[in-house]
Motif scaffolding. Sequence first.
Motif, PDB file in Angstrom:
ATOM      1  N   MET A   1     111.771  89.627  99.163  1.00  0.00           N
ATOM      2  CA  MET A   1     112.614  88.525  99.632  1.00  0.00           C
ATOM      3  C   MET A   1     111.975  87.170  99.335  1.00  0.00           C
ATOM      4  N   ILE A   2     110.703  87.031  99.660  1.00  0.00           N
ATOM      5  CA  ILE A   2     109.993  85.771  99.407  1.00  0.00           C
ATOM      6  C   ILE A   2     109.941  85.482  97.914  1.00  0.00           C
ATOM      7  N   GLN A   3     109.732  86.530  97.125  1.00  0.00           N
ATOM      8  CA  GLN A   3     109.663  86.357  95.681  1.00  0.00           C
ATOM      9  C   GLN A   3     111.009  85.899  95.123  1.00  0.00           C
ATOM     10  N   HIS A   4     112.082  86.457  95.666  1.00  0.00           N
ATOM     11  CA  HIS A   4     113.418  86.050  95.224  1.00  0.00           C
ATOM     12  C   HIS A   4     113.673  84.577  95.544  1.00  0.00           C
ATOM     13  N   LEU A   5     113.238  84.147  96.740  1.00  0.00           N
ATOM     14  CA  LEU A   5     113.399  82.742  97.105  1.00  0.00           C
ATOM     15  C   LEU A   5     112.577  81.832  96.198  1.00  0.00           C
ATOM     16  N   ALA A   6     111.354  82.266  95.893  1.00  0.00           N
ATOM     17  CA  ALA A   6     110.495  81.486  95.005  1.00  0.00           C
ATOM     18  C   ALA A   6     111.124  81.366  93.621  1.00  0.00           C
TER      19      ALA A   6
END
Length: 214
Positions: A1-6
């Motif tokens: 999830m964090i990677q997708h946001l980044a």
Amino acid sequence: MIQHLADFFREGGPFMFVNLVASAVAVAVIVERFVALGFKLNVDAGPFVGKVVEDVRAGRVAAAEQFAAAAGKAPLAAVLRSGLAAHQRGEDVAGALEEAVLDATPLVSKRISSLWSLANIATLLGLIGTITGLIGTFKSLGAASPEMKQLMLSRGISEAMNNTAFGLGIAVTCIVAHLMLTSKSKAMVEEIEASALKLENALAAAPAVQARGA
């Protein structure tokens, strides 16, 4: 999830950080207003007003005023305190209550209207990010090799759409919060006005001698 946001922010380009500032401001306003209206400025009106009116009808006006003072910064408590204090001093209760309601209303509704403006600003910022992304992409396409044009076009469209999506997401959040908070604030103001009328009627019906001697 964090990677997708980044990845989402990286693909959106530098203008995404401008949108991020707008979203931070919107979230701060929304959280502060929900906390204020739900906790800091809120009291359970039914039992609270019932206790005040009961004391007034029993001639315990001073006790009712002390009870209202214990509720802290709640606008409803402040309005009732104003009416009780005016009665204790022999002043115009109706006028004191009306003035207190007018003073309390901005405390309940402040900053809520700014959410509508933030929604419009976020939409426009997203649109600016979209336009700047497309302009930069089409400028670069003229000097790019044929094999690079498709990749650059794909990146440019991704940057434009990410800005659009982020801006619209902020706007929708602000509009929904604005509707909810507006409904809550109107209900609180109506509750304050109704409670003020109940207190005014109770004070008018209370025996004058008992009220002064409470």
